[in-house]
Design a protein around this motif. Structure first.
Motif, PDB file in Angstrom:
ATOM      1  N   TYR A  47       0.835  -1.190   0.000  1.00 33.03           N
ATOM      2  CA  TYR A  47       0.000   0.000   0.000  1.00 33.03           C
ATOM      3  C   TYR A  47       0.872   1.244   0.000  1.00 33.03           C
ATOM      4  O   TYR A  47       2.073   1.190   0.293  1.00 33.03           O
ATOM      5  CB  TYR A  47      -0.949   0.003   1.199  1.00 33.03           C
ATOM      6  N   GLY A  48       0.287   2.346  -0.366  1.00 38.58           N
ATOM      7  CA  GLY A  48       0.997   3.613  -0.390  1.00 38.58           C
ATOM      8  C   GLY A  48       0.059   4.723   0.035  1.00 38.58           C
ATOM      9  O   GLY A  48      -1.023   4.479   0.583  1.00 38.58           O
ATOM     10  N   LEU A  49       0.455   5.950  -0.217  1.00 41.51           N
ATOM     11  CA  LEU A  49      -0.331   7.111   0.179  1.00 41.51           C
ATOM     12  C   LEU A  49      -1.002   7.721  -1.050  1.00 41.51           C
ATOM     13  O   LEU A  49      -0.351   8.324  -1.911  1.00 41.51           O
ATOM     14  CB  LEU A  49       0.555   8.159   0.854  1.00 41.51           C
ATOM     15  N   PHE A  50      -2.311   7.541  -1.158  1.00 39.90           N
ATOM     16  CA  PHE A  50      -3.099   8.250  -2.156  1.00 39.90           C
ATOM     17  C   PHE A  50      -3.273   9.690  -1.651  1.00 39.90           C
ATOM     18  O   PHE A  50      -3.606   9.898  -0.479  1.00 39.90           O
ATOM     19  CB  PHE A  50      -4.488   7.632  -2.298  1.00 39.90           C
ATOM     20  N   ALA A  66       2.913  16.565  -2.898  1.00 40.00           N
ATOM     21  CA  ALA A  66       2.765  15.367  -2.075  1.00 40.00           C
ATOM     22  C   ALA A  66       3.543  15.525  -0.773  1.00 40.00           C
ATOM     23  O   ALA A  66       4.653  16.056  -0.764  1.00 40.00           O
ATOM     24  CB  ALA A  66       3.287  14.147  -2.829  1.00 40.00           C
ATOM     25  N   PRO A  67       2.976  15.098   0.339  1.00 37.36           N
ATOM     26  CA  PRO A  67       3.697  15.176   1.618  1.00 37.36           C
ATOM     27  C   PRO A  67       4.867  14.207   1.640  1.00 37.36           C
ATOM     28  O   PRO A  67       4.785  13.106   1.082  1.00 37.36           O
ATOM     29  CB  PRO A  67       2.629  14.780   2.643  1.00 37.36           C
ATOM     30  N   GLN A  68       5.935  14.598   2.282  1.00 39.97           N
ATOM     31  CA  GLN A  68       7.114  13.745   2.400  1.00 39.97           C
ATOM     32  C   GLN A  68       7.219  13.098   3.780  1.00 39.97           C
ATOM     33  O   GLN A  68       7.697  11.967   3.897  1.00 39.97           O
ATOM     34  CB  GLN A  68       8.388  14.564   2.140  1.00 39.97           C
ATOM     35  N   THR A  69       6.789  13.810   4.797  1.00 38.46           N
ATOM     36  CA  THR A  69       6.964  13.354   6.174  1.00 38.46           C
ATOM     37  C   THR A  69       5.651  13.441   6.935  1.00 38.46           C
ATOM     38  O   THR A  69       4.686  14.076   6.489  1.00 38.46           O
ATOM     39  CB  THR A  69       8.003  14.223   6.897  1.00 38.46           C
ATOM     40  N   TRP A  70       5.628  12.817   8.110  1.00 40.60           N
ATOM     41  CA  TRP A  70       4.459  12.947   8.976  1.00 40.60           C
ATOM     42  C   TRP A  70       4.296  14.386   9.454  1.00 40.60           C
ATOM     43  O   TRP A  70       3.173  14.843   9.684  1.00 40.60           O
ATOM     44  CB  TRP A  70       4.554  11.999  10.165  1.00 40.60           C
ATOM     45  N   ASP A  71       5.392  15.137   9.570  1.00 33.05           N
ATOM     46  CA  ASP A  71       5.279  16.553   9.936  1.00 33.05           C
ATOM     47  C   ASP A  71       4.502  17.322   8.870  1.00 33.05           C
ATOM     48  O   ASP A  71       3.706  18.218   9.191  1.00 33.05           O
ATOM     49  CB  ASP A  71       6.671  17.164  10.108  1.00 33.05           C
ATOM     50  N   LYS A 123     -12.936   9.430 -10.524  1.00 35.76           N
ATOM     51  CA  LYS A 123     -13.638  10.298  -9.569  1.00 35.76           C
ATOM     52  C   LYS A 123     -12.739  11.328  -8.895  1.00 35.76           C
ATOM     53  O   LYS A 123     -13.223  12.358  -8.423  1.00 35.76           O
ATOM     54  CB  LYS A 123     -14.307   9.436  -8.488  1.00 35.76           C
ATOM     55  N   VAL A 124     -11.446  11.042  -8.820  1.00 31.06           N
ATOM     56  CA  VAL A 124     -10.541  11.897  -8.052  1.00 31.06           C
ATOM     57  C   VAL A 124      -9.270  12.156  -8.857  1.00 31.06           C
ATOM     58  O   VAL A 124      -8.744  11.249  -9.522  1.00 31.06           O
ATOM     59  CB  VAL A 124     -10.150  11.224  -6.704  1.00 31.06           C
ATOM     60  N   ASN A 125      -8.777  13.367  -8.791  1.00 26.22           N
ATOM     61  CA  ASN A 125      -7.470  13.691  -9.360  1.00 26.22           C
ATOM     62  C   ASN A 125      -6.426  13.375  -8.290  1.00 26.22           C
ATOM     63  O   ASN A 125      -6.168  14.183  -7.400  1.00 26.22           O
ATOM     64  CB  ASN A 125      -7.421  15.178  -9.750  1.00 26.22           C
ATOM     65  N   PHE A 126      -5.850  12.193  -8.380  1.00 30.94           N
ATOM     66  CA  PHE A 126      -4.991  11.747  -7.281  1.00 30.94           C
ATOM     67  C   PHE A 126      -3.630  11.271  -7.786  1.00 30.94           C
ATOM     68  O   PHE A 126      -3.432  10.979  -8.967  1.00 30.94           O
ATOM     69  CB  PHE A 126      -5.663  10.618  -6.492  1.00 30.94           C
ATOM     70  N   GLY A 127      -2.712  11.211  -6.862  1.00 26.54           N
ATOM     71  CA  GLY A 127      -1.407  10.604  -7.088  1.00 26.54           C
ATOM     72  C   GLY A 127      -1.141   9.597  -6.000  1.00 26.54           C
ATOM     73  O   GLY A 127      -1.863   9.544  -4.990  1.00 26.54           O
ATOM     74  N   VAL A 128      -0.105   8.793  -6.182  1.00 27.47           N
ATOM     75  CA  VAL A 128       0.304   7.813  -5.175  1.00 27.47           C
ATOM     76  C   VAL A 128       1.793   7.985  -4.917  1.00 27.47           C
ATOM     77  O   VAL A 128       2.598   8.026  -5.856  1.00 27.47           O
ATOM     78  CB  VAL A 128       0.012   6.368  -5.629  1.00 27.47           C
ATOM     79  N   VAL A 129       2.152   8.107  -3.651  1.00 31.22           N
ATOM     80  CA  VAL A 129       3.550   8.261  -3.247  1.00 31.22           C
ATOM     81  C   VAL A 129       3.814   7.330  -2.071  1.00 31.22           C
ATOM     82  O   VAL A 129       2.883   6.781  -1.468  1.00 31.22           O
ATOM     83  CB  VAL A 129       3.854   9.724  -2.839  1.00 31.22           C
ATOM     84  N   PRO A 130       5.089   7.116  -1.711  1.00 28.69           N
ATOM     85  CA  PRO A 130       5.392   6.305  -0.529  1.00 28.69           C
ATOM     86  C   PRO A 130       4.793   6.917   0.733  1.00 28.69           C
ATOM     87  O   PRO A 130       4.454   8.105   0.786  1.00 28.69           O
ATOM     88  CB  PRO A 130       6.921   6.321  -0.475  1.00 28.69           C
ATOM     89  N   LEU A 131       4.666   6.098   1.749  1.00 26.57           N
ATOM     90  CA  LEU A 131       4.129   6.556   3.031  1.00 26.57           C
ATOM     91  C   LEU A 131       5.011   7.649   3.630  1.00 26.57           C
ATOM     92  O   LEU A 131       6.206   7.722   3.339  1.00 26.57           O
ATOM     93  CB  LEU A 131       4.051   5.375   4.002  1.00 26.57           C
ATOM     94  N   PRO A 132       4.441   8.509   4.468  1.00 18.85           N
ATOM     95  CA  PRO A 132       5.241   9.587   5.082  1.00 18.85           C
ATOM     96  C   PRO A 132       6.414   9.041   5.884  1.00 18.85           C
ATOM     97  O   PRO A 132       6.304   8.009   6.556  1.00 18.85           O
ATOM     98  CB  PRO A 132       4.230  10.290   6.003  1.00 18.85           C
ATOM     99  N   THR A 164       9.221   8.801   8.874  1.00 21.10           N
ATOM    100  CA  THR A 164       9.114   8.918  10.330  1.00 21.10           C
ATOM    101  C   THR A 164       9.653  10.277  10.782  1.00 21.10           C
ATOM    102  O   THR A 164      10.327  10.974  10.016  1.00 21.10           O
ATOM    103  CB  THR A 164       9.931   7.813  11.013  1.00 21.10           C
ATOM    104  N   PRO A 165       9.398  10.664  12.031  1.00 23.64           N
ATOM    105  CA  PRO A 165       9.944  11.933  12.538  1.00 23.64           C
ATOM    106  C   PRO A 165      11.469  12.008  12.457  1.00 23.64           C
ATOM    107  O   PRO A 165      12.043  13.095  12.402  1.00 23.64           O
ATOM    108  CB  PRO A 165       9.463  11.957  13.991  1.00 23.64           C
ATOM    109  N   GLU A 166      12.137  10.847  12.430  1.00 22.34           N
ATOM    110  CA  GLU A 166      13.600  10.824  12.326  1.00 22.34           C
ATOM    111  C   GLU A 166      14.073  10.881  10.880  1.00 22.34           C
ATOM    112  O   GLU A 166      15.276  10.868  10.601  1.00 22.34           O
ATOM    113  CB  GLU A 166      14.164   9.560  12.986  1.00 22.34           C
ATOM    114  N   GLY A 167      13.122  10.897   9.935  1.00 22.39           N
ATOM    115  CA  GLY A 167      13.488  10.982   8.527  1.00 22.39           C
ATOM    116  C   GLY A 167      13.735   9.652   7.852  1.00 22.39           C
ATOM    117  O   GLY A 167      14.253   9.607   6.727  1.00 22.39           O
ATOM    118  N   SER A 168      13.339   8.557   8.490  1.00 23.71           N
ATOM    119  CA  SER A 168      13.518   7.233   7.903  1.00 23.71           C
ATOM    120  C   SER A 168      12.292   6.852   7.077  1.00 23.71           C
ATOM    121  O   SER A 168      11.181   7.302   7.366  1.00 23.71           O
ATOM    122  CB  SER A 168      13.734   6.186   9.003  1.00 23.71           C
ATOM    123  N   PRO A 169      12.470   6.002   6.050  1.00 28.21           N
ATOM    124  CA  PRO A 169      11.307   5.545   5.274  1.00 28.21           C
ATOM    125  C   PRO A 169      10.346   4.755   6.152  1.00 28.21           C
ATOM    126  O   PRO A 169      10.766   4.051   7.085  1.00 28.21           O
ATOM    127  CB  PRO A 169      11.932   4.640   4.204  1.00 28.21           C
TER     128      PRO A 169
END
Length: 445
Positions: free
Chosen positions: A182-185, A194-199, A307-316, A318-323
């Motif tokens: 799964y990824g981030l729609f 697209a967001p890169q981090t949880w921040d 229905k949606v103009n969307f993209g898919v990217v990796p999950l945000p 972590t706060p430490e910058g790890s995948p």
């Protein structure tokens, strides 16, 4: 038949392995021996199927020929959505090697069970296309042949997570075919970047969330599969030794506690009880343009496509910058150990899992390749949806294939819900109780 069209070049060391294996299997058949499982062993291997040719000088890495058994014909099990592709693949293989291939429809989730009942009686397919979480029981029962002849090439060309998923107890059995995770729609009309981090997610949510209008920044289902990033991304784990050791449970380890604690901190950006975040709820909200980000898999692309103009990217990150580490699944070709034509079956599995055929499968069905070069091909990289899933897959953990995982799912889901819904529970205490529950269930079986 034109022998030149039936040959597959391979190093001499692989030929030696194959010859040794066939002689061992023949000896087992003659002596009625077993592998410790008490079941009958495959009795039909052809010692003349491999033509070793000229041996050459010792120490040289010469290439020799692998030739299918005389009169070989194969049966392959495959799921309904792959049938059209597999028919084309079968025709191409027959044109190349002169071996007819019959494709029979059988869902991937049913193949392991059918192999167990039909394998020893030689009614099962020669080649299977199973998801990786079924191989543990099949290997334990002696139903699969290792990927030995083509092991080196397979390991060099497939993404690491696919190799791990297609192996059991350190032995490679599968010829990886396709992967999924799964990824981030994200709604590109609401979030041009697209967001890169949880921040990034948290900052967006503070301005966007409006529960009264059913507007939320992000949602995911509170089950072990989708919430695993809050375990694996923080150094936690389910089972030890790459999810193969059920005696080592890591769900109350320091890393898991850290991940669950971070998970709880996200309650402010998703002010709902865990049980209210269902697949149907988040799917509808994303379709309506009210949910900005949705953690989901490629199986949901069709629900959003028009229905949606969307993209898919990796999950945000972590706060430490790890995948963030997701759970993943791998579908591979496997060779039935009771096949009458184990050489031809190996050749088919290797042929079918090539870069070219994985790209053809993607073109026809959308299946995401496991082959490294296929994943880097323009057809994948230029597809903004598939490339996002493939990138996330490179930072994924294959779901455990040992049977003890069935003792984990319900207690783990309960732990996620408890930590999310009740801000007063002690995370370490909840996870200690979860591990105790899981151990008791495993020990009772």
């Amino acid at each position: 038949m034109n022998q030149e069209k039936r040959r597959k070049r391979t190093p001499m060391t692989m030929i030696t392995l194959c010859l040794a294996m066939t002689m061992v299997l023949a000896a087992c058949s003659t002596n009625g021996g077993g592998s410790g499982t008490g079941g009958n062993q495959p009795a039909n291997t052809n010692n003349n199927a491999v033509n070793a040719g000229n041996m050459g000088n010792a120490g040289q890495e010469e290439e020799e020929d692998i030739v299918p058994e005389e009169g070989a014909e194969l049966v392959v099990w495959e799921s309904k959505e792959q049938l059209a592709y597999m028919q084309e693949l079968a025709a191409a293989f027959e044109a190349e090697y002169g071996v007819p291939v019959k494709i029979e429809e059988l869902a991937g989730g049913e193949q392991g069970g059918r192999l167990a009942t039909d394998g020893p009686s030689k009614l099962a397919a020669d080649v299977l296309t199973m998801p990786h979480d079924q191989i543990g029981q099949a290997v334990t029962a002696g139903l699969l042949l290792p990927n030995d002849v083509f092991e080196e090439e397979t390991r060099a060309t497939m993404v690491e997570a696919a190799i791990t998923a297609s192996s059991y107890d350190g032995v490679l059995y599968g010829y990886p075919k396709s992967v999924e995770t799964y990824g981030l729609f994200y709604n590109q009309d609401l979030m041009p970047e697209a967001p890169q981090t949880w921040d990034d997610v948290i900052a967006f949510a503070k301005d966007y969330n409006d529960p009264g209008q059913n507007k939320y920044a992000i949602m995911w289902e509170f089950v072990g599969y989708y919430t695993y990033p809050f375990i694996g991304s923080f150094g936690g784990y389910i089972f030890g030794d790459d999810n193969t050791d059920p005696s080592d449970l890591g769900l109350n380890s320091e890393g898991t506690v850290e991940g669950f604690t971070f998970l709880r901190s996200l309650r402010e950006i998703l002010p709902m009880n865990a049980g209210d975040v269902t697949y149907d709820v988040k799917t509808q909200l994303f379709q309506e343009g009210k949910l900005a980000m949705n953690i989901d898999g490629p199986w949901s692309v069709a629900a959003f496509k028009d229905k949606v103009n969307f993209g898919v990217v990796p999950l945000p990150q972590t706060p430490e910058g790890s995948p963030s580490m997701s759970f993943s699944g791998v579908k591979s070709y496997y060779v039935n150990s009771y096949s009458n034509y184990p050489i031809a079956a190996r050749l088919f599995a290797q042929f079918a899992s090539s870069k070219e055929n994985q790209l053809k499968n993607f073109e026809m069905t959308g299946a995401i390749p496991a082959n490294i070069e296929a994943g880097e091909d323009a057809a994948i990289q230029d597809d903004p949806i598939t490339s996002g899933f493939f990138e996330q897959f490179t930072n994924s953990t294959p779901m455990p294939s040992i049977s003890q995982i069935n003792s984990v799912w319900d207690p783990l889901k309960a732990a996620f819900i408890s930590v999310w819904d009740d801000p007063n529970v002690d995370v370490q205490q909840i996870l200690d109780q979860t591990v105790t529950t899981i151990k008791a269930d495993i020990d009772s079986k």
